[in-house]
Design a protein around this motif. Structure first.
Motif, PDB file in Angstrom:
ATOM      1  N   PRO A  70     -12.888   4.272   1.902  1.00 56.34           N
ATOM      2  CA  PRO A  70     -13.268   3.347   1.022  1.00 56.34           C
ATOM      3  C   PRO A  70     -13.157   3.823  -0.457  1.00 56.34           C
ATOM      4  CG  PRO A  70     -14.752   3.566   2.801  1.00 56.34           C
ATOM      5  CD  PRO A  70     -13.734   4.436   3.232  1.00 56.34           C
ATOM      6  N   THR A  86       0.768  -1.076   0.136  1.00 55.91           N
ATOM      7  CA  THR A  86       0.004  -0.082   0.059  1.00 55.91           C
ATOM      8  C   THR A  86       0.879   1.279  -0.075  1.00 55.91           C
ATOM      9  OG1 THR A  86      -1.885   1.069   0.984  1.00 55.91           O
ATOM     10  CG2 THR A  86      -0.331  -0.217   2.531  1.00 55.91           C
ATOM     11  N   LEU A  87       0.184   2.563   0.094  1.00 57.46           N
ATOM     12  CA  LEU A  87       0.909   3.585  -0.118  1.00 57.46           C
ATOM     13  C   LEU A  87       0.701   4.601   0.866  1.00 57.46           C
ATOM     14  CD1 LEU A  87       2.958   5.045  -2.350  1.00 57.46           C
ATOM     15  CD2 LEU A  87       1.123   6.069  -3.345  1.00 57.46           C
ATOM     16  N   VAL A 107      -4.447   1.488  -6.282  1.00 57.86           N
ATOM     17  CA  VAL A 107      -2.855   1.339  -5.933  1.00 57.86           C
ATOM     18  C   VAL A 107      -2.369   0.351  -6.387  1.00 57.86           C
ATOM     19  CG1 VAL A 107      -1.401   1.594  -3.905  1.00 57.86           C
ATOM     20  CG2 VAL A 107      -3.636   2.575  -3.791  1.00 57.86           C
ATOM     21  N   VAL A 121     -10.346   3.704  -2.181  1.00 59.31           N
ATOM     22  CA  VAL A 121      -8.866   3.414  -2.109  1.00 59.31           C
ATOM     23  C   VAL A 121      -8.502   1.972  -2.432  1.00 59.31           C
ATOM     24  CG1 VAL A 121      -6.384   3.691  -1.393  1.00 59.31           C
ATOM     25  CG2 VAL A 121      -8.345   5.434  -0.994  1.00 59.31           C
ATOM     26  N   TYR A 122      -8.374   1.021  -3.558  1.00 67.75           N
ATOM     27  CA  TYR A 122      -8.189  -0.119  -3.534  1.00 67.75           C
ATOM     28  C   TYR A 122      -7.071  -0.476  -4.319  1.00 67.75           C
ATOM     29  CZ  TYR A 122     -13.578   0.227  -3.207  1.00 67.75           C
ATOM     30  OH  TYR A 122     -14.816   0.398  -2.517  1.00 67.75           O
ATOM     31  N   GLY A 123      -6.703  -1.807  -3.954  1.00 67.25           N
ATOM     32  CA  GLY A 123      -5.367  -2.349  -4.426  1.00 67.25           C
ATOM     33  C   GLY A 123      -5.843  -2.708  -5.935  1.00 67.25           C
ATOM     34  N   ASP A 168      -7.149   5.408   3.908  1.00 65.04           N
ATOM     35  CA  ASP A 168      -7.853   4.398   4.347  1.00 65.04           C
ATOM     36  C   ASP A 168      -9.427   4.680   4.052  1.00 65.04           C
ATOM     37  OD1 ASP A 168      -8.365   6.368   5.970  1.00 65.04           O
ATOM     38  OD2 ASP A 168      -8.523   5.533   8.011  1.00 65.04           O
ATOM     39  N   GLU A 200     -17.116   9.896   3.541  1.00 59.49           N
ATOM     40  CA  GLU A 200     -16.818   8.472   4.063  1.00 59.49           C
ATOM     41  C   GLU A 200     -16.576   7.545   2.758  1.00 59.49           C
ATOM     42  OE1 GLU A 200     -19.754   6.905   6.601  1.00 59.49           O
ATOM     43  OE2 GLU A 200     -18.198   7.424   8.443  1.00 59.49           O
TER      44      GLU A 200
END
Ligand SMILES: Cc1cc2nc3c(=O)[nH]c(=O)nc-3n(C[C@H](O)[C@H](O)[C@H](O)COP(=O)(O)OP(=O)(O)OC[C@H]3O[C@@H](n4cnc5c(N)ncnc54)[C@H](O)[C@@H]3O)c2cc1C
Ligand code: FES
Lengths: 361, 104
Positions: free
Chosen positions: A131, A122-123, A248, A133-135, A129, A217
């Motif tokens: 919702p 992650t970065l 990410v 922000v996804y790998g 954090d 959120e």
């Protein structure tokens, strides 16, 4: 307690190839995979693979998974593959514990191959954090396995092959890609992929990163900025992008928890993605009878994962007393293939890393 | 309702799939066969799966393959279920998790 000759943890390309080579010479194999279906990372790769023909180049990842799985039938050794089966413990006395379809199981394998793959890095940035922000793997899983769009407009962080390929897959799924950023000076991935994406109108900004994500959120906006030679923010270079997903794609690190438990000798090698197990040319770790293959042995590609799997499978079988003239020759050929896969100028770092890890280079 | 579903794709084919009803925080939602709880929620536009037990920050999924524990929810009364790898079943009662979870 169930005694078995060979346990393979992970049914990705590495584990499936290891099983094939071991069963081919007569070893009964049990493969456990925590996912619902075999194939590992391959099950979400809709693009045609690069690499050499022996490793199925120009076949789509999803199809390779099928081929590797189907050829495990009708071999001299029996291959049993259980999914929804997570290996959770390695003990000093060689006992391996697992949760298999809701049941706690104990195995005592004579030899074991760990092929658990990798987990996404992650970065650090403010709001990472939220919702949305996804790998990159998560975005791929959602789109290509479940047919669900991750969002409407994505900011991609990382212009390596994964960042580029997933961006292209997003476009194919009808999702906008606002930009691809990379902190490095140059695009890390193959230029064929990069040009395809640029032609589709997606800007690729090198020396850029994301500083902030915000929204109610969930991700609604991102602030990106340029970096100077020292990787510091260039004041005044901030830009706001309205995006609902920040993907990410900054690399993977070996998923080696089980190997730590087994107390194998590990070493931090940045070029291989983090802590990796030391190994010999048989792909055996410092613990006798415990082998590794694929991304868990150092982040590379499916092609090298398959060849490493073959070597581990042949070696483990040899240790159990199953070998033949052909299998010796085959192992030699595999070592040669690995060398070729790592021969290019782009693989300089991998070669150095592999040498530090004790691999045959 | 299922506007996030990919209906047309140049390479992949997604079959229609049968409807799977479930509830999320008391609301009735519908997923598709083959979904995980997380994919069904995402398709229905739900991104916030809970809140961090200490900071109160909203939580969504991150890895979607069961590695990171960012997606813990309460499923049929059982807390700390990684919904990104939990297959959706008809009638499941799914609730947001905002604490460390108490075993039933
Ligand atoms: C977007 C993207 C594009 C790529 N493109 C290419 C390409 O074009 N060419 C190429 O050669 N490579 C490509 N790769 C890389 C390739 O997919 C990986 O290097 C390869 O899948 C690694 O294989 P593996 O078998 O080591 O691990 P994986 O494929 O990750 O498989 C590991 C398996 O182990 C299981 N597992 C993990 N922990 C446990 C446990 N405790 N108990 C039970 N099971 C467990 C997992 O469920 C998984 O099935 C790409 C990767 C990505 C993300
Ligand atoms: S999102 Fe990582 S475990 Fe579910």
């Amino acid at each position: 307690m169930i005694s078995i000759p060979l346990l393979i943890v992970g049914a990705g390309p590495a584990g499936l190839c290891a099983a094939y080579r071991a069963a081919e010479v007569g070893v009964d194999v049990l493969i456990l995979d925590r996912a619902q279906k075999p194939g590992g990372q391959l099950v979400k790769q809709t693009h045609k693979f690069f690499g050499s023909e022996k490793q199925f180049a120009s076949t789509r990842g999803i199809e390779i998974a099928d081929i590797l799985f189907k050829r495990l039938e009708d071999l001299p050794g029996r291959v049993e593959l259980l999914t929804d089966a997570t290996v959770i413990g390695f003990y000093e006395d060689g006992v391996v514990t697992a949760e298999v379809q809701g049941k706690f199981m104990k195995y005592r394998p004579e030899a074991c191959i760990v092929a658990t793959g990798a987990s996404e890095k992650t970065l650090a940035f403010t709001g990472n954090d939220l919702p949305g922000v996804y790998g990159a793997g998560a975005v791929q899983t959602l789109m290509n396995e479940y047919g669900v769009r991750p969002g409407n407009r994505v900011l991609m962080i990382g212009a390596g092959n994964i960042g580029l390929i997933v961006s292209y897959q997003l476009l194919q799924a009808g999702v906008q890609v606002a930009a691809i950023l990379d902190a490095a000076d140059e695009i890390g991935g193959y230029l064929v992929h990069a040009s395809k994406i640029r032609r589709a109108g997606v800007p690729i900004l090198t020396r850029h990163t994301v500083g902030l994500a915000y929204g109610d959120e969930k991700v609604e906006h991102a602030i990106i900025h340029a970096l100077d030679d020292e990787w510091n923010k260039i004041p005044g270079s901030e830009q706001q992008l309205d995006v609902d997903v920040i993907c990410v794609a900054v690399g993977l690190s070996p998923l080696a928890d089980l190997l730590w438990q087994a107390a194998v000798d590990m070493k931090y090698i940045g070029a291989l993605g983090g802590y990796v197990p030391l190994r010999n040319s048989d792909m055996m770790t410092s613990v006798a009878g415990l082998y590794i293959a694929g991304d868990v042995a150092g982040i590379e590609e499916a092609s090298s994962a398959m060849v490493e799997g073959e070597i581990a499978g042949i070696s483990a079988a040899g240790r159990l007393g199953f070998s033949s003239e052909e299998s010796h020759l085959l192992k030699k050929d595999c070592l040669q293939q690995l060398r070729q896969l790592r021969a290019g100028p782009g693989s300089e770092k991998i070669r150095t890393g592999m040498a530090l890890a004790g691999a045959y280079v | 309702m299922n506007s996030n579903r990919i209906l047309e794709h140049p390479i992949l084919e997604f079959s229609e799939g049968s409807d799977i009803p479930f509830s999320f925080d008391g609301k009735e939602l519908v997923g598709k066969s083959g979904d995980t709880i997380a994919s069904a929620l995402h398709a229905a536009g739900v991104r916030v799966l809970g809140h961090h037990f200490k900071t109160g920050h909203a939580r969504g999924f991150y890895c979607a393959i069961g590695n990171c524990s960012s997606c813990l929810m309460i499923v049929n009364g059982v807390p700390n279920v990684r919904v990104c790898v939990e297959p959706l079943k008809a009638g499941m009662v799914v609730n947001s998790q905002n604490d460390r979870g108490v075993l039933p």
